[in-house]
Design a protein around this motif. Sequence first.
Motif, PDB file in Angstrom:
ATOM      1  N   GLN A   1      -3.394  32.501  18.029  1.00 38.69           N
ATOM      2  CA  GLN A   1      -3.230  31.608  19.023  1.00 38.69           C
ATOM      3  C   GLN A   1      -1.951  31.702  19.952  1.00 38.69           C
ATOM      4  OE1 GLN A   1      -3.631  28.125  16.529  1.00 38.69           O
ATOM      5  NE2 GLN A   1      -5.413  27.711  17.329  1.00 38.69           N
ATOM      6  N   ILE A   2      -1.716  33.032  20.338  1.00 38.62           N
ATOM      7  CA  ILE A   2      -0.453  33.503  21.215  1.00 38.62           C
ATOM      8  C   ILE A   2      -1.049  33.000  22.558  1.00 38.62           C
ATOM      9  CG2 ILE A   2       0.683  35.373  22.242  1.00 38.62           C
ATOM     10  CD1 ILE A   2       0.119  37.050  19.674  1.00 38.62           C
ATOM     11  N   ARG A   3       0.023  32.324  23.414  1.00 38.05           N
ATOM     12  CA  ARG A   3      -0.339  32.076  24.469  1.00 38.05           C
ATOM     13  C   ARG A   3       1.252  31.701  25.278  1.00 38.05           C
ATOM     14  NH1 ARG A   3      -0.348  26.282  25.327  1.00 38.05           N
ATOM     15  NH2 ARG A   3      -1.457  26.762  27.374  1.00 38.05           N
ATOM     16  N   PHE A   4       1.133  31.707  26.469  1.00 35.10           N
ATOM     17  CA  PHE A   4       2.472  31.467  27.095  1.00 35.10           C
ATOM     18  C   PHE A   4       2.563  30.174  28.193  1.00 35.10           C
ATOM     19  CE2 PHE A   4       2.973  35.923  25.755  1.00 35.10           C
ATOM     20  CZ  PHE A   4       3.908  35.779  24.923  1.00 35.10           C
ATOM     21  N   ASP A   5       3.204  29.321  28.184  1.00 36.77           N
ATOM     22  CA  ASP A   5       3.592  28.300  29.140  1.00 36.77           C
ATOM     23  C   ASP A   5       4.257  28.792  30.146  1.00 36.77           C
ATOM     24  OD1 ASP A   5       1.783  26.755  27.820  1.00 36.77           O
ATOM     25  OD2 ASP A   5       3.394  26.187  26.211  1.00 36.77           O
ATOM     26  N   CYS A   6       5.258  29.809  30.171  1.00 41.14           N
ATOM     27  CA  CYS A   6       6.121  30.216  31.078  1.00 41.14           C
ATOM     28  C   CYS A   6       5.280  31.396  32.001  1.00 41.14           C
ATOM     29  CB  CYS A   6       7.415  30.673  30.674  1.00 41.14           C
ATOM     30  SG  CYS A   6       7.154  32.003  29.512  1.00 41.14           S
TER      31      CYS A   6
ATOM     32  N   LEU B   1       4.977  39.602  20.770  1.00 39.12           N
ATOM     33  CA  LEU B   1       4.155  38.530  21.738  1.00 39.12           C
ATOM     34  C   LEU B   1       4.393  37.172  20.873  1.00 39.12           C
ATOM     35  CD1 LEU B   1       1.178  40.240  23.049  1.00 39.12           C
ATOM     36  CD2 LEU B   1       3.055  39.784  24.201  1.00 39.12           C
ATOM     37  N   ARG B   2       4.024  37.138  19.802  1.00 37.61           N
ATOM     38  CA  ARG B   2       4.234  35.847  19.112  1.00 37.61           C
ATOM     39  C   ARG B   2       5.640  35.383  18.957  1.00 37.61           C
ATOM     40  NH1 ARG B   2       4.032  33.765  13.626  1.00 37.61           N
ATOM     41  NH2 ARG B   2       2.660  31.976  13.281  1.00 37.61           N
ATOM     42  N   LEU B   3       6.501  36.230  18.459  1.00 36.05           N
ATOM     43  CA  LEU B   3       7.816  35.849  18.552  1.00 36.05           C
ATOM     44  C   LEU B   3       8.311  35.265  19.974  1.00 36.05           C
ATOM     45  CD1 LEU B   3      10.764  35.973  17.197  1.00 36.05           C
ATOM     46  CD2 LEU B   3      10.930  38.274  18.196  1.00 36.05           C
ATOM     47  N   PHE B   4       7.923  35.748  20.993  1.00 39.61           N
ATOM     48  CA  PHE B   4       8.037  35.372  22.264  1.00 39.61           C
ATOM     49  C   PHE B   4       7.377  34.022  22.467  1.00 39.61           C
ATOM     50  CE2 PHE B   4       9.356  39.409  24.347  1.00 39.61           C
ATOM     51  CZ  PHE B   4      10.314  39.846  23.776  1.00 39.61           C
ATOM     52  N   ALA B   5       6.157  33.682  22.075  1.00 42.56           N
ATOM     53  CA  ALA B   5       5.323  32.661  22.239  1.00 42.56           C
ATOM     54  C   ALA B   5       6.078  31.395  21.684  1.00 42.56           C
ATOM     55  CB  ALA B   5       4.008  32.859  22.143  1.00 42.56           C
ATOM     56  N   GLN B   6       6.770  31.615  20.559  1.00 41.85           N
ATOM     57  CA  GLN B   6       7.382  30.637  19.960  1.00 41.85           C
ATOM     58  C   GLN B   6       8.875  30.414  20.380  1.00 41.85           C
ATOM     59  OE1 GLN B   6       7.079  31.883  15.687  1.00 41.85           O
ATOM     60  NE2 GLN B   6       4.583  31.000  15.425  1.00 41.85           N
TER      61      GLN B   6
END
Length: 434
Positions: A38-43, A126-131
């Motif tokens: 469930q990797i997603r970015f709001d930025c 990517l998961r690290l950044f998403a969190q």
Amino acid sequence: MQNLPATLAEWLAKLESMHPRAIDMGLERVAQVKDRLQIRFDCPVIIVGGTNGKGSTCAMLESILMQAGYRVGLYTSPHLIDFNERARLLGEPAGDAALIEQFAAVEAARGDVSLTYFEFTTLAILRLFAQAQLDAVILEVGLGGRLDAVNVIDADVAIVTSVDIDHTEYLGNTREQIGFEKAGIFRPGKPAICSDPVPPQSLIDHAQAIGADLWLFGRDFNYSGDKQQWNYGGRGQRRNSLGYPSLRGANQLLNASAALAALEALRHRLPVGAQEVRNGLVLVELPGRFQVLPGRPSIVLDVAHNPHAAATLAQNLNNMGFHPYTYAVFGAMQDKDIAGVIAHLKDIVDHWCLTDLPLPRAATAEQLKQKLLEAGVVPQTGAGAERSIETFASPAAAFASARSRAGENDRIAVFGSFLTVAGVMEARRAGAQA
């Protein structure tokens, strides 16, 4: 679940042997695990591809956005010395513990899906950044674009810096074929920036076919300047009286222009002031990209490993002023256009220190020597020889020889594979600590 590795080094060793092929192009497996995580970015997400100039463009974007006070994540590859360099959070490499936590999460989510080292580590970062509650994420494409693991993320702005011949076994052997692969990071309705002054028609056609908002250098954005300062002009924004980027080299204004075009496209979501742009360009750092070390003899580190990059390196070396002799520490992968690289540098280099590299797909120093002889480089023998070719077992040994022979007004150019530059950097670091 089986016992998981305890250290970052153990994880990386495990990942290197987990998938039958080192490079396995395609997005299906990565997309499957990404959805499970469930990797997603709001930025806003900026994805940067291209044959050369990716790293510089990413570094400038990161530097400018951080000067503007934004929380930035930057993913690049490959690394020079430490794997952690690939994941930068707020300007600092991610710590071992943070990476290990993400590796465990990817391992738990992938089930029976087999992932390459690059795919697995990309998902973890990517998961690290998403969190991490970031304001902006910058992702550098590993290879190509269309089928690269980074492309499982939809870019808010995509940049293609340059299109030239490299990785032909995966991307094709013409600029048109490679341009199509690079354009795969473009998205419908989103800004798609190309800073190559002569973009392949395939890239333009693909952008138009999917309805991307194509920004072309020379048409939608440009630069001008003199020896003291330069100006950026975009579709609706001008940046005047800018200092030159601290990254040296002939193509850095093209890269800086691409970065500023991306920021112009995102100006309503990530506004950046004039002084923040100036500071960001002046303070940007990127090891191994025409990096001139302080002291004498002059030492230049450059990861130029294809003909396009070698031509730029040659131009930059010619712009440095007079040096009686130039020593080269050179190592390269077997699948590169080694003859094309040598063609640009054979008239500049006097003494070649060729090195083996610690990878099976690397060309041996003897193979590189054969390429030089085929290119018409004729070594001399005896004391005072003005032209020489020597072979070494490691970059450190090749560099030590160049250092011992070079006069203080000479220069040493370390170039080729990332492993060549990394080997010399590690040797220098070890020498400094001794």
